[in-house]
Design a protein around this motif. Structure first.
Motif: not given
Length: 122
Positions: A57-63, A71-75, A92-95
């Motif tokens: 769930d984590g990486p998919a949610t991050c992407r 939220t594209a620019g939200t840390p 790589r997952s967007g974090a």
């Protein structure tokens, strides 16, 4: 103080992290899974997103958060026991940043405040 969107799959940790952030003066909106995080993200305009979600769930949610205009620019800060063994995997997952568990509450708050420019750099 920042508006924190917290995604935490453990009910006990969800309560504990919410208390930690509120005690530091932050506003917290919490969800128990990625779908809940995505629902809240567009409504609450978070300053930072903290994710501690299962491997599937984590990486998919991050992407998905990175792909959404709101939220594209939200840390995004990922918390993990082993999913992201180094910064490159997390990014790589967007974090923007990651922390491995176990962690100290003060360090978690410090990372969140550094990501939102409301505290000391880490």
């Amino acid at each position: 103080m920042p508006v924190v969107l917290l995604g935490e799959s453990s009910p006990d940790l969800l309560i504990a992290f919410t208390i930690v952030f509120r005690r530091s003066g932050d506003t917290v909106h919490a969800a128990a899974d990625g779908a809940g995080v995505l629902r809240l993200a567009g409504r609450v305009a978070p300053d930072v997103i903290v994710l501690n979600l299962p491997e599937d769930d984590g990486p998919a949610t991050c992407r998905a958060l990175r792909a959404a205009p709101a939220t594209a620019g939200t840390p995004i800060l990922l918390l993990s026991a082993a999913l992201f063994p180094d910064a490159d995997d997390a990014r790589r997952s967007g974090a923007d940043d990651y922390m491995t568990k176990p962690l100290r509450n003060a360090d978690l708050v410090r990372h969140v405040h550094a990501l939102t420019n409301t505290g000391e750099p880490v």
